[in-house]
Design an enzyme around this catalytic site. Structure first.
Site, mmCIF file in Angstrom:
data_model
loop_
_atom_site.group_PDB
_atom_site.id
_atom_site.type_symbol
_atom_site.label_atom_id
_atom_site.label_comp_id
_atom_site.label_asym_id
_atom_site.label_seq_id
_atom_site.Cartn_x
_atom_site.Cartn_y
_atom_site.Cartn_z
ATOM 1 N N LYS A 1 38.952 42.598 48.229
ATOM 2 C CA LYS A 1 39.487 43.849 47.728
ATOM 3 C C LYS A 1 38.824 44.230 46.402
ATOM 4 C CE LYS A 1 44.054 42.280 49.173
ATOM 5 N NZ LYS A 1 45.370 41.882 48.654
ATOM 6 N N GLY A 2 38.233 43.250 45.766
ATOM 7 C CA GLY A 2 37.779 43.414 44.386
ATOM 8 C C GLY A 2 36.865 44.592 44.125
ATOM 9 N N ASP B 1 32.090 43.154 43.280
ATOM 10 C CA ASP B 1 32.733 43.193 41.970
ATOM 11 C C ASP B 1 32.080 42.215 40.996
ATOM 12 O OD1 ASP B 1 33.589 40.969 43.410
ATOM 13 O OD2 ASP B 1 35.727 41.328 43.120
ATOM 14 N N ASP C 1 29.851 34.941 40.943
ATOM 15 C CA ASP C 1 30.172 33.757 40.141
ATOM 16 C C ASP C 1 29.279 32.606 40.597
ATOM 17 O OD1 ASP C 1 31.337 31.800 38.632
ATOM 18 O OD2 ASP C 1 33.368 32.082 39.374
ATOM 19 N N LYS D 1 28.526 36.278 36.297
ATOM 20 C CA LYS D 1 28.870 35.151 35.414
ATOM 21 C C LYS D 1 27.681 34.195 35.310
ATOM 22 C CE LYS D 1 33.870 34.959 35.701
ATOM 23 N NZ LYS D 1 35.018 34.128 36.124
ATOM 24 N N PHE E 1 37.746 33.895 33.108
ATOM 25 C CA PHE E 1 38.375 34.648 34.187
ATOM 26 C C PHE E 1 38.722 36.047 33.679
ATOM 27 C CE2 PHE E 1 41.647 35.964 37.160
ATOM 28 C CZ PHE E 1 41.071 35.587 38.359
ATOM 29 N N VAL E 2 38.249 37.054 34.388
ATOM 30 C CA VAL E 2 38.508 38.432 33.977
ATOM 31 C C VAL E 2 39.313 39.175 35.038
ATOM 32 C CG1 VAL E 2 36.519 38.678 32.436
ATOM 33 C CG2 VAL E 2 36.250 39.179 34.883
ATOM 34 N N ASP F 1 41.729 40.896 40.225
ATOM 35 C CA ASP F 1 43.159 40.579 40.079
ATOM 36 C C ASP F 1 43.409 39.192 39.531
ATOM 37 O OD1 ASP F 1 42.251 39.236 42.516
ATOM 38 O OD2 ASP F 1 44.362 38.702 42.738
ATOM 39 N N ARG G 1 44.638 44.993 39.251
ATOM 40 C CA ARG G 1 43.503 45.633 39.922
ATOM 41 C C ARG G 1 43.338 47.085 39.489
ATOM 42 N NH1 ARG G 1 41.602 42.256 44.063
ATOM 43 N NH2 ARG G 1 43.170 41.068 45.190
HETATM 44 P P1 XMP Z 1 31.385 33.310 44.239
HETATM 45 O O1 XMP Z 1 31.743 32.094 43.403
HETATM 46 O O2 XMP Z 1 31.174 32.950 45.675
HETATM 47 O O3 XMP Z 1 32.704 34.159 44.229
HETATM 48 O O4 XMP Z 1 30.253 34.080 43.636
HETATM 49 C C1 XMP Z 1 32.795 35.453 43.792
HETATM 50 C C2 XMP Z 1 34.220 35.879 44.000
HETATM 51 O O5 XMP Z 1 35.090 35.073 43.205
HETATM 52 C C3 XMP Z 1 36.096 35.830 42.634
HETATM 53 N N1 XMP Z 1 35.988 35.736 41.157
HETATM 54 C C4 XMP Z 1 36.808 36.302 40.279
HETATM 55 N N2 XMP Z 1 37.899 37.092 40.472
HETATM 56 N N3 XMP Z 1 38.174 37.266 38.129
HETATM 57 C C5 XMP Z 1 38.579 37.547 39.377
HETATM 58 O O6 XMP Z 1 39.567 38.267 39.533
HETATM 59 C C6 XMP Z 1 37.099 36.501 37.853
HETATM 60 O O7 XMP Z 1 36.792 36.253 36.683
HETATM 61 C C7 XMP Z 1 36.387 35.990 39.001
HETATM 62 N N4 XMP Z 1 35.281 35.200 39.113
HETATM 63 C C8 XMP Z 1 35.063 35.073 40.461
HETATM 64 C C9 XMP Z 1 35.889 37.240 43.137
HETATM 65 O O8 XMP Z 1 36.701 37.419 44.258
HETATM 66 C C10 XMP Z 1 34.443 37.291 43.556
HETATM 67 O O9 XMP Z 1 34.170 38.202 44.583
HETATM 68 MG MG MG Z 2 41.133 37.564 43.417
#
Ligand code: XMP
Ligand code: MG
Length: 190
Positions: A49-50, A109, A112, A140, A161-162, A168, A174
C-alpha cells in the site's frame, strides 16, 4: 508543522517536508519524461500500500509532461520475518492485465534491503515487459549494498523507521503529507 493535525504530536522529527516531496516529484517527472520521450506509452506499476500517495502525485506530474500514462498496482508480502527476509515474495494482488511489450516503471515508496524489489523486477521481466525501471521516493543505506538497479531516487535517508506519505506504523500515519520519524513513546503505546 503545528497546524494541529492529530499526527503532528507523534512526530519527533520531519525527515522530508511536503514541499520537498512536491519539488522532488516534479524533478523526477521531468527527468523521466525526457528519458521516455520516444516511448509510446509508459505503464506505472505501484506497489501497495505504501506507494499509493507517491503514485497519485507522480502519475499526475508525469502525465503533464509525458505522453499517455497507464497505471497498475500490485501488492506483495515477504514470507516470514521482515528482518530476516529471504527475498521470497508472495503476491497478494497481481497485475490485472498483460504487460508484454510495455515500458514499465515500478513506483516504490522505499527501498531498504532491496529484496522485495529485486524479486519484483525479475517477476516483471518474466512477464515480457519491453523495459523495467524503478522510481523510489526513498532509499535507505542498506539498499546501496545490494545490487538492485533503482534508476530514479527521490531522497537518500538514514537508517531509521519513517512514516507518512503512504508509509505506516501499524497501519497508521499513511495519510500524512510529509515523512517523519515517530517519537519513541508512540512505540511503547502499542
Ligand atoms: P526491502 O527491505 O525488501 O523492503 O527493500 C522494502 C519495504 O519495507 C518496508 N519498509 C518500511 N516501511 N517505514 C515503513 O513504513 C520504513 O522506514 C520502512 N523501511 C522499509 C516498506 O514496505 C518497503 O516497501
Ligand atoms: Mg508497512
Amino acid at each position: 508543522m503545528g497546524e494541529g493535525n492529530w499526527y503532528d504530536a507523534d512526530i519527533e522529527r520531519v525527515v522530508v517536508t511536503e514541499e520537498q516531496i512536491h519539488n522532488k516529484i516534479q524533478d523526477l517527472a521531468k527527468q523521466i519524461a525526457a528519458d521516455y520521450v520516444r516511448m509510446e506509452s509508459v505503464l506505472l506499476v505501484g506497489v501497495l500500500k505504501g506507494a499509493f500517495m507517491f503514485m497519485a502525485d507522480f502519475a499526475r506530474a508525469l502525465g503533464r509532461l509525458a505522453g499517455a500514462v497507464e497505471v497498475e498496482f500490485m501488492a506483495v508480502s515477504s514470507y516470514g520475518q521482515r528482518a530476516t527476509s529471504s527475498g521470497v515474495v508472495r503476491i497478494l494482488k497481481d497485475l490485472d492485465r498483460d504487460i508484454a511489450n510495455k515500458h514499465v516503471i515500478v513506483v516504490e515508496d522505499i527501498v531498504d534491503s532491496g529484496l522485495t524489489l529485486s524479486w519484483l523486477l525479475k517477476y516483471l521481466e518474466s512477464r515480457s515487459a519491453a523495459s523495467v525501471e524503478v522510481v523510489a521516493l526513498l532509499r535507505k543505506p542498506d539498499a546501496i549494498k545490494v545490487n538492485v538497479p533503482v534508476k530514479y531516487i527521490g531522497f537518500d535517508i538514514s537508517n531509521e523507521f519513517v512514516v507518512g506519505y503512504g508509509l505506516d506504523f501499524a497501519e497508521r500515519y499513511r495519510e500524512m503529507p510529509y515523512i517523519g520519524v515517530l517519537r519513541p513513546s508512540v512505540y511503547s503505546r502499542v
